[in-house]
Design a protein around this motif. Sequence first.
Motif, PDB file in Angstrom:
ATOM      1  N   ALA A  61      -3.044   3.491  -2.279  1.00  0.00           N
ATOM      2  CA  ALA A  61      -3.386   3.086  -3.640  1.00  0.00           C
ATOM      3  C   ALA A  61      -2.147   3.004  -4.515  1.00  0.00           C
ATOM      4  CB  ALA A  61      -4.400   4.064  -4.232  1.00  0.00           C
ATOM      5  N   MET A  62      -1.238   3.970  -4.366  1.00  0.00           N
ATOM      6  CA  MET A  62      -0.016   3.941  -5.174  1.00  0.00           C
ATOM      7  C   MET A  62       0.861   2.741  -4.832  1.00  0.00           C
ATOM      8  SD  MET A  62       1.134   7.920  -5.760  1.00  0.00           S
ATOM      9  CE  MET A  62       1.057   8.447  -4.062  1.00  0.00           C
ATOM     10  N   GLY A  64      -0.521  -0.089  -4.195  1.00  0.00           N
ATOM     11  CA  GLY A  64      -1.337  -1.239  -4.575  1.00  0.00           C
ATOM     12  C   GLY A  64      -2.207  -1.782  -3.461  1.00  0.00           C
ATOM     13  N   ARG A  66      -5.299  -1.127  -2.224  1.00  0.00           N
ATOM     14  CA  ARG A  66      -6.590  -0.449  -2.350  1.00  0.00           C
ATOM     15  C   ARG A  66      -7.509  -0.789  -1.180  1.00  0.00           C
ATOM     16  NH1 ARG A  66      -6.992  -4.575  -5.990  1.00  0.00           N
ATOM     17  NH2 ARG A  66      -5.896  -3.356  -7.555  1.00  0.00           N
ATOM     18  N   PRO A 256      -8.424   5.254  -4.586  1.00  0.00           N
ATOM     19  CA  PRO A 256      -8.106   3.883  -5.020  1.00  0.00           C
ATOM     20  C   PRO A 256      -8.596   3.590  -6.442  1.00  0.00           C
ATOM     21  CG  PRO A 256      -9.049   3.886  -2.812  1.00  0.00           C
ATOM     22  CD  PRO A 256      -9.225   5.257  -3.357  1.00  0.00           C
ATOM     23  N   ALA A 260      -5.386   2.869  -8.254  1.00  0.00           N
ATOM     24  CA  ALA A 260      -5.169   1.412  -8.172  1.00  0.00           C
ATOM     25  C   ALA A 260      -6.486   0.680  -8.390  1.00  0.00           C
ATOM     26  CB  ALA A 260      -4.567   1.034  -6.819  1.00  0.00           C
TER      27      ALA A 260
END
Length: 319
Positions: A61-62, A64, A66, A256, A260
Motif C-alpha cells: 500500500a505504501m 501504491g 493496493r 490498503p 493507499a
Amino acid sequence: MLLATAAMTIGIALLVWGADRFVDGAASVAKNLRVPPMVIGLTIVSLGTSLPEMIVAAMAAMDGNRDLGIGNVLGSNIANIGLVLGITALIIPLTVQSMTLRREIPVLFLVTFLAFALLADGALSQIDGAILAIGLVLMLFWISRIAMRDRHDPMIEEFTESIPEKMDMKSSILWFVAGLIVLMVSSRMVVWGAVEIAHFLGVSDLIIGLTIVAVGTSLPELVASVASAVKGEADLAVGNVIGSNMFNLLAVLAMPGLLAPGIFAPEALLRDFPIMIAFTIALLAVSFGFKVGGRITRIEGGLLACGFFAYLFLLYIQS
C-alpha cells in the motif's frame, strides 16, 4: 526475473521466521505482564499467522500497489480453506468439538459480508479502512471475553498449550524487536519481487497477490494447522484458519484503505470475492453442515484442495 524470484522466495521464508519470532516475543512479554494465557493464545498467537499478510499489504500500500494487498487478502483466505484445511484433512481427518468455533464461523460470515459491503462501490477508502480497523478491535475484545468465560473449551485449552515458554523480559523484547525488523525487511523483498515478476510476466499485481504472494504468506497457517492436526488438536487446526481469515479481512484489508485508498481492480469484487464466499460456505458445510459430530473427512479435504487448484487454473486461463 531470477533476482526477483530469489528475493521473493527468501523474503517469504524470512516472513515466516520473523512472524514466529515476533509472536514468541510478544507472547512472552504478555506473559511477563501477567496477561491470562487464554487471552494470549486467542489474540497474539492467532494474529501472528496473519502478520505476513498484514506487513506485505502495508508495504504494498505504501508503494501504491493496493491491488497486491487486496489480492493477498482474498487469495490467502481462499488458500487457507482450500489449500491449508484441505491438505490438513487429507493428512488426518479433523473432528471439530469446540463451541468457540461454532460461534466464530457466523462471525466470519458477518466479517466477510461487511468487507464485501465496503468494497461494493469498487473503491477502498480511508473510511472503509477505519471501519475495518474498528471491527478488528471489537473482534479482539469479543474473543478475549470468550477466553475468560469458556475456560474449558477444547480449542482454548489447545491455544493455551501452543503459547511458547516464558522468557525473561529482556529476551522477550529482543525477540519482539528482531522479529519486527525481519518482518519489515522481508516484506519489502516480497513486494519488490512480486511486482517485478508481475511486470515480467505481463500480469496484474492482483493476480500475483492472489497466487504467489497469497500461497507464500499462507505457509504459517499450513505449518500450524498440520502440526496441530498431527498432535490431535483438530480444533486448533480449524481455529487457525477461521481466525486467520477474520484477521485478514479486518486487519490486513484495512491497510490498503488506510495507506493507499482508491479504486481497485474490478475482478477482485466480481470474481475473487464471490469465490472466497463460496469457500467460506464450503468451510461451514464440511465442518458442521451435513452431519453430526463435526468431522472433516479426507474426501472433503480432497474436494477443498481440488477446488483451490481449480481456482488457480481459472486465474491462469483468464490471465
